[in-house]
Design an enzyme around this catalytic site. Structure first.
Site, PDB file in Angstrom:
ATOM      1  CB  SER A  92      -1.076  -0.148   1.134  1.00 42.46           C
ATOM      2  OG  SER A  92      -0.351  -0.007   2.336  1.00 42.46           O
ATOM      3  CE  LYS A 105      -3.496   1.728   5.090  1.00 43.82           C
ATOM      4  NZ  LYS A 105      -3.411   1.075   3.542  1.00 43.82           N
TER       5      LYS A 105
END
Ligand SMILES: [Ca+2]
Ligand SMILES: [Ca+2]
Ligand SMILES: [Ca+2]
Ligand SMILES: [Ca+2]
Ligand SMILES: [Ca+2]
Ligand SMILES: [Ca+2]
Ligand SMILES: [Ca+2]
Ligand SMILES: [Ca+2]
Ligand SMILES: [Ca+2]
Ligand SMILES: [Ca+2]
Ligand SMILES: [Ca+2]
Ligand SMILES: [Ca+2]
Lengths: 200, 200, 200, 200, 200, 200
Positions: free
Chosen positions: A97, A140
């Protein structure tokens, strides 16, 4: 680690990413730095797992293959080594990611352009420049907010994950959904150069 | 190991660090040495774990990318190999906290400048030059005192750890809190060169 | 192994060390040999563990960085490969205590000077040239005596270990306590060259 | 394996050794072969363990360092790669006892001299050229006899092992005890070259 | 795998071997292919174990050392990389018995000569060119027959294994017993070149 | 993963493959990209197992050895590095069945020709250009249909697997059975170049 705050955009090559770990979300910094060299070399540090190292290799190849798009002269890759580091060294990191964070970091280093302030990002990259969705979006996003982030770049395919988060949690954040790396770089890199840019 | 005492500053490239092990804190020495070469090579010895090796690689890249700041001519990196050693060879060592010690050691070797006497330091480095806090501060400080250290360089973010130590334990020690590597080098390296400096 | 006897000093690069194993102390031989080459290469054999290999790497770097002290022309390192071997190949060996033996072996090979007869040594080296104390001193000393050794070089910090051994056991042995590698080489290498020295 | 018979001396670089395995002693063949090259390369095959590979590396270094003794021009090592193979590939082999067999094989390849017929040998080598004793002597000797060997080279320090074998078992065998590699080569290599020697 | 049939001889470098696996005998194909290059490189694919890789390395060295015998100009090895592949990629393969198949494949690639039709072979090679016997002969022979093979090359030392197979099973097969690689190549390679040979 | 849809043919080097995993069939993309270089290098990313990496190495060698067939000038391989990536980085991938997808991807990159739209493929390759059958055909076909694929390339030897699938499931799909790579490339690569082709 309460100290993980957004740290400004004075340095070329420093880009804020978002990570998702066993203990929740957090921000991380991808740093890149150039040094003069004879052979083209890519050095990776920061306790990175194999998948994350591959992200860096893909990011580097994307920049090489699209140098013209960024007005980077392609003989520059022969003359400079690239070192990518992700602090903190004691913490193992892995997963794909950080791909868009890495490609933005390298692009900033080779153009010496400033990164947009208060921006964070998360997304996998592919060699042709697609931005793929990643996991842990809710955690996140919360970490980004705590860290004083204002703008967030995500894959278009992660929009559905944002839509599921309560309005309240994401107040003050602006989401920028992208399909490809070009859109990431167009938004993330300012035209302004950093102070005292190195001469490439 | 009662023999671990501060050992003076007569050699370029020898810098005193602080380690935190299962049996408490102790001082360690980072040594670096140069040899003429064709290809730029970094040799690491001293039974170092992967994270500690990465610290050395980051330190080396920092010095290369900031050569001008230290008045180091950058063609020097092609002509000299760097070897970094951390005695004692039988003891495995790891972790990122020797980062600032390593960057100071390399800087001293490439400038042949003396290191400030009775100085020790501990802190992680990042590629852009940030100094990050590390653990085991109390144990490290006690070891430094036993070893005849007077000045200690720490990350600004480790100040809170010092504030928690009893006044009595740290009498005679002066703490120097830093945010970045430049501040470390400004304080740690004297302008004076070592005796019989090598010609770079 | 009753055959482990001191074997004379006719060859350049052969130096007697002292090892401490599960079955007691014994002597060992460090051998080094040069061959013409284009790239500088260090070959290590003898079933050596990682710590012992690092000792050889440190020893080599020390000699390169102090070539002038030994009147070795420093372009010699580009032209000759160094091979260090520690017989016997079936027996795994490790630990840092062969450091001074290795540095003496390499120095003898590059100067073609004879090693002092009936001499053995044990001690760890550091990159700046310090000689550190090592373990197993009593067992090593007994082995040295059985093997017909007369002079022994040790770290100054191992003097206390000798002081604890009964007078009787060490009769006929002379101990030479050193602080640094220069003292080792000054004592261990004779000015006389070996017969039929190779031309470097 | 009843097929393990002495196979003659028509090829340069083929030398008969003696091995000692779980199922008894047997003979083995060390083969070496040269090919033109730019960089000096040593290739090792035959399912060799690390200790046996080290024997080959030591053997190669010995030949390089003593080229003059064998009238080998030393620029020859830059121009030819050496490949050492020990059939049979399915059987793992290890240990230092093929050392003298390997050094003889390489010497025969670089001189194209024939190896003495009906000769076998076993012994560890050191870098300075010492031949050390090895184990399994009785089993090896019996295998040699079955395989039609007449002369056997051993370390002087293995003489005591032969003295313990019944007279009857060793009838027809002549033992040649050696201290160093020079003695091995003096006996093992004939002055006669093989048919159709390659031009080095 | 009923599809494993002999596949003709139209390609240079494709040679039929015989394998012996847990589920019986089968045929396999060794393919080699050349590509222009600066440095001589040998690439091995097909899920090969270490012993089988060593067979390829030995085969390559044999061809280099005997180039003249095959009318191969020896500067050709600097100019062409060799890639050896053994389909099928999902199946691990090991053992030394493909040695003669590999040497024949490389020889065919470098000469562009056709391989004799309906031929299969199995045998270990040594560096000097000996062909050693291998196991699983009965199972391999049955597989060869099913696959439409007419001629089979074997080590002379495998004749006894054929003699033990019932007459009926081997009807229609002709066995060619060899002692060395030269005999293999003399029989296996036709003088005729493949269609559209590459220019070496 | 509902997002796995056919993604068009605008990019050179992007080819749709079919994979068979524990959770059923799915499509995957093989991407290749070129960058200028001095030494010919093949970079592989995408969490690929050893067998899949070998497929890429074989594909590359096939293209090099058949450059003329594709009107690729063979000095092009010295001047460009090839990077092959298979998204997604977090998912381990292995097996030989992406062979024809990889060879098509590399061929498209080096010719800059478009890949036929709505095409997917699966098949192992060999060095001489054979296309071998692979497993999981039924699951792969169902995944292809869901992903909007119209044409599928398979080994001729997989025809029997298609014949066993119910008519209904494969309506709208056209199967193209091939024996060798040439047939794959003839069908898969259009004569039309991509927009903005790079100049090789
Ligand atoms: Ca953190
Ligand atoms: Ca992820
Ligand atoms: Ca200590
Ligand atoms: Ca720490
Ligand atoms: Ca011994
Ligand atoms: Ca020790
Ligand atoms: Ca045998
Ligand atoms: Ca032995
Ligand atoms: Ca098969
Ligand atoms: Ca076999
Ligand atoms: Ca998927
Ligand atoms: Ca498959």
């Amino acid at each position: 680690y309460s100290r993980d705050k957004y740290e400004g955009n004075e340095y070329a090559g420093v880009v804020t990413g978002l990570a998702w770990t066993a203990v929740g979300g957090e921000i991380l910094f991808v740093e890149s730095s150039l040094s003069k060299s004879k052979g083209e070399k890519l050095t990776l540090t920061g306790n990175l797992g194999d998948v994350m190292k591959e992200s860096a290799i893909i990011a580097m190849q994307y920049i090489k293959a699209h140098a013209e798009m960024l007005n980077i002269s392609d003989d520059v890759f022969d003359k400079w080594n690239v070192h990518i580091h992700v602090p903190e060294g004691a913490i193992p990191k892995d997963g794909p990611s950080a791909g868009i964070t890495m490609v933005t970091s390298i692009a900033s280093s080779f153009t010496q352009r400033k990164v947009r302030p208060n921006l964070a990002m998360t997304g996998e990259i592919t060699l042709r420049g697609r931005v793929l969705p990643v996991g842990g979006i809710k955690e996140k996003i919360l970490a980004a907010k705590r860290a004083n982030i204002k703008d967030i770049i995500l894959s278009e395919e992660n929009k559905k994950d944002i839509d599921e988060i309560k309005e309240n949690y994401i107040k003050g954040l602006t989401f920028h959904y992208v399909r490809n790396i070009k859109e990431v770089l167009d938004f993330a890199l300012l035209n302004e150069k950093v102070e005292h840019p190195i001469q490439l």
